[in-house]
Design a protein around this motif. Structure first.
Motif, PDB file in Angstrom:
ATOM      1  N   TRP A 112       0.824  -1.204   0.000  1.00  0.00           N
ATOM      2  CA  TRP A 112       0.000   0.000   0.000  1.00  0.00           C
ATOM      3  C   TRP A 112       0.862   1.260   0.000  1.00  0.00           C
ATOM      4  O   TRP A 112       0.596   2.214  -0.739  1.00  0.00           O
ATOM      5  N   LEU A 113       1.907   1.253   0.813  1.00  0.00           N
ATOM      6  CA  LEU A 113       2.806   2.407   0.849  1.00  0.00           C
ATOM      7  C   LEU A 113       3.474   2.626  -0.504  1.00  0.00           C
ATOM      8  O   LEU A 113       3.568   3.758  -0.986  1.00  0.00           O
ATOM      9  N   ARG A 114       3.903   1.557  -1.121  1.00  0.00           N
ATOM     10  CA  ARG A 114       4.542   1.674  -2.441  1.00  0.00           C
ATOM     11  C   ARG A 114       3.537   2.156  -3.482  1.00  0.00           C
ATOM     12  O   ARG A 114       3.834   3.013  -4.304  1.00  0.00           O
ATOM     13  N   ARG A 115       2.349   1.592  -3.456  1.00  0.00           N
ATOM     14  CA  ARG A 115       1.312   1.952  -4.427  1.00  0.00           C
ATOM     15  C   ARG A 115       0.906   3.411  -4.293  1.00  0.00           C
ATOM     16  O   ARG A 115       0.798   4.129  -5.277  1.00  0.00           O
ATOM     17  N   ALA A 117       2.594   5.826  -2.984  1.00  0.00           N
ATOM     18  CA  ALA A 117       3.713   6.713  -3.320  1.00  0.00           C
ATOM     19  C   ALA A 117       3.814   6.898  -4.826  1.00  0.00           C
ATOM     20  O   ALA A 117       4.228   7.942  -5.302  1.00  0.00           O
ATOM     21  N   ARG A 118       3.390   5.888  -5.586  1.00  0.00           N
ATOM     22  CA  ARG A 118       3.464   5.952  -7.052  1.00  0.00           C
ATOM     23  C   ARG A 118       2.240   6.593  -7.688  1.00  0.00           C
ATOM     24  O   ARG A 118       2.289   6.995  -8.833  1.00  0.00           O
ATOM     25  N   THR A 119       1.124   6.644  -6.998  1.00  0.00           N
ATOM     26  CA  THR A 119      -0.120   7.118  -7.614  1.00  0.00           C
ATOM     27  C   THR A 119      -0.468   8.535  -7.211  1.00  0.00           C
ATOM     28  O   THR A 119      -1.623   8.853  -7.007  1.00  0.00           O
ATOM     29  N   GLY A 120       0.538   9.369  -7.070  1.00  0.00           N
ATOM     30  CA  GLY A 120       0.267  10.775  -6.823  1.00  0.00           C
ATOM     31  C   GLY A 120       0.307  11.163  -5.370  1.00  0.00           C
ATOM     32  O   GLY A 120       0.125  12.318  -5.047  1.00  0.00           O
ATOM     33  N   GLY A 121       0.547  10.242  -4.485  1.00  0.00           N
ATOM     34  CA  GLY A 121       0.577  10.589  -3.079  1.00  0.00           C
ATOM     35  C   GLY A 121       1.959  10.490  -2.507  1.00  0.00           C
ATOM     36  O   GLY A 121       2.126  10.175  -1.354  1.00  0.00           O
ATOM     37  N   GLY A 122       2.962  10.718  -3.325  1.00  0.00           N
ATOM     38  CA  GLY A 122       4.344  10.575  -2.900  1.00  0.00           C
ATOM     39  C   GLY A 122       4.691  11.444  -1.714  1.00  0.00           C
ATOM     40  O   GLY A 122       3.879  12.233  -1.238  1.00  0.00           O
ATOM     41  N   THR A 123       5.904  11.307  -1.261  1.00  0.00           N
ATOM     42  CA  THR A 123       6.325  11.991  -0.042  1.00  0.00           C
ATOM     43  C   THR A 123       6.212  13.503  -0.146  1.00  0.00           C
ATOM     44  O   THR A 123       6.053  14.171   0.864  1.00  0.00           O
ATOM     45  N   HIS A 124       6.235  14.059  -1.349  1.00  0.00           N
ATOM     46  CA  HIS A 124       6.144  15.515  -1.475  1.00  0.00           C
ATOM     47  C   HIS A 124       4.716  16.030  -1.288  1.00  0.00           C
ATOM     48  O   HIS A 124       4.521  17.206  -1.050  1.00  0.00           O
ATOM     49  N   THR A 125       3.719  15.150  -1.362  1.00  0.00           N
ATOM     50  CA  THR A 125       2.334  15.612  -1.220  1.00  0.00           C
ATOM     51  C   THR A 125       1.609  15.022  -0.030  1.00  0.00           C
ATOM     52  O   THR A 125       0.546  15.484   0.322  1.00  0.00           O
ATOM     53  N   GLY A 126       2.138  14.016   0.564  1.00  0.00           N
ATOM     54  CA  GLY A 126       1.423  13.444   1.698  1.00  0.00           C
ATOM     55  C   GLY A 126       2.138  12.267   2.310  1.00  0.00           C
ATOM     56  O   GLY A 126       1.550  11.487   3.045  1.00  0.00           O
ATOM     57  N   GLY A 127       3.393  12.103   1.993  1.00  0.00           N
ATOM     58  CA  GLY A 127       4.167  11.071   2.633  1.00  0.00           C
ATOM     59  C   GLY A 127       3.738   9.671   2.262  1.00  0.00           C
ATOM     60  O   GLY A 127       3.656   8.807   3.101  1.00  0.00           O
ATOM     61  N   GLY A 128       3.471   9.424   0.997  1.00  0.00           N
ATOM     62  CA  GLY A 128       3.104   8.087   0.594  1.00  0.00           C
ATOM     63  C   GLY A 128       1.620   7.842   0.636  1.00  0.00           C
ATOM     64  O   GLY A 128       1.173   6.730   0.507  1.00  0.00           O
ATOM     65  N   ARG A 129       0.850   8.872   0.854  1.00  0.00           N
ATOM     66  CA  ARG A 129      -0.600   8.742   0.905  1.00  0.00           C
ATOM     67  C   ARG A 129      -1.201   9.743  -0.064  1.00  0.00           C
ATOM     68  O   ARG A 129      -0.757  10.877  -0.132  1.00  0.00           O
ATOM     69  N   PRO A 130      -2.224   9.341  -0.783  1.00  0.00           N
ATOM     70  CA  PRO A 130      -2.881  10.306  -1.668  1.00  0.00           C
ATOM     71  C   PRO A 130      -3.381  11.495  -0.882  1.00  0.00           C
ATOM     72  O   PRO A 130      -3.816  11.345   0.260  1.00  0.00           O
ATOM     73  N   VAL A 131      -3.332  12.666  -1.464  1.00  0.00           N
ATOM     74  CA  VAL A 131      -3.832  13.857  -0.810  1.00  0.00           C
ATOM     75  C   VAL A 131      -5.321  13.661  -0.532  1.00  0.00           C
ATOM     76  O   VAL A 131      -6.075  13.233  -1.382  1.00  0.00           O
ATOM     77  N   GLY A 132      -5.715  13.941   0.694  1.00  0.00           N
ATOM     78  CA  GLY A 132      -7.121  13.797   1.068  1.00  0.00           C
ATOM     79  C   GLY A 132      -7.456  12.448   1.641  1.00  0.00           C
ATOM     80  O   GLY A 132      -8.599  12.155   1.910  1.00  0.00           O
ATOM     81  N   GLY A 133      -6.488  11.586   1.891  1.00  0.00           N
ATOM     82  CA  GLY A 133      -6.775  10.286   2.526  1.00  0.00           C
ATOM     83  C   GLY A 133      -6.024   9.180   1.854  1.00  0.00           C
ATOM     84  O   GLY A 133      -5.058   9.372   1.172  1.00  0.00           O
ATOM     85  N   GLY A 134      -6.528   7.960   2.071  1.00  0.00           N
ATOM     86  CA  GLY A 134      -5.865   6.833   1.441  1.00  0.00           C
ATOM     87  C   GLY A 134      -5.692   5.700   2.307  1.00  0.00           C
ATOM     88  O   GLY A 134      -5.897   5.485   3.368  1.00  0.00           O
TER      89      GLY A 134
END
Length: 134
Positions: A112-115, A117-134
């Motif tokens: 989940w962390l890898r996924r 981080a690759r789908t737009g929620g990388g560390t620059h936007t939310g630390g491996g989580r999509p912005v707005g949740g995940g």
């Protein structure tokens, strides 16, 4: 959902370790200490997964990695040298006492962390989580 499962395991492992250490630590100190270590790892993973952010992402990856290594090492040792484990830990038998969830959970967590981080929620936007949740 992943955070909730980690929270349940943090509570279960912590309660188990607390009771074991308080009531019969001398019977199986290694096993009971390992249960306490598992509880700490689950707490770290729960908090890191829930918080988000770059630092929390790194802590979550580390916690899931330590958890996976722990369940593999302790699971193997508990089968190979059962005398060293007179009582079960959370990770004994690869988490057999918990329906093997301790074996599957870190794999799912790392995936989940890898996924994320690759789908737009990388560390620059939310630390491996999509912005707005995940």
């Amino acid at each position: 959902m992943l955070v909730a499962v980690y929270a349940v395991f943090a509570l279960a492992a912590g309660a188990r370790a607390g009771v074991q250490i308080a009531t019969r630590f001398s019977e199986a100190p290694l096993a009971y200490t390992l249960s306490a270590v598992a509880a700490v790892v689950y707490v770290l993973a729960t908090v890191a997964l829930a918080r988000g952010g770059a630092a929390s992402f790194r802590v979550a990856v580390a916690a899931c990695s330590v958890e996976l290594a722990g369940v593999l090492v302790v699971g193997t040792l508990s089968l190979v040298d059962s005398a060293a484990f007179p009582d079960a830990t959370v990770w004994s038998g690869f988490g057999r006492g918990y329906g093997f969830v301790p074996l599957v959970l870190p794999v799912v967590g790392l995936w989940w962390l890898r996924r994320t981080a690759r789908t737009g929620g990388g560390t620059h936007t939310g630390g491996g989580r999509p912005v707005g949740g995940g």
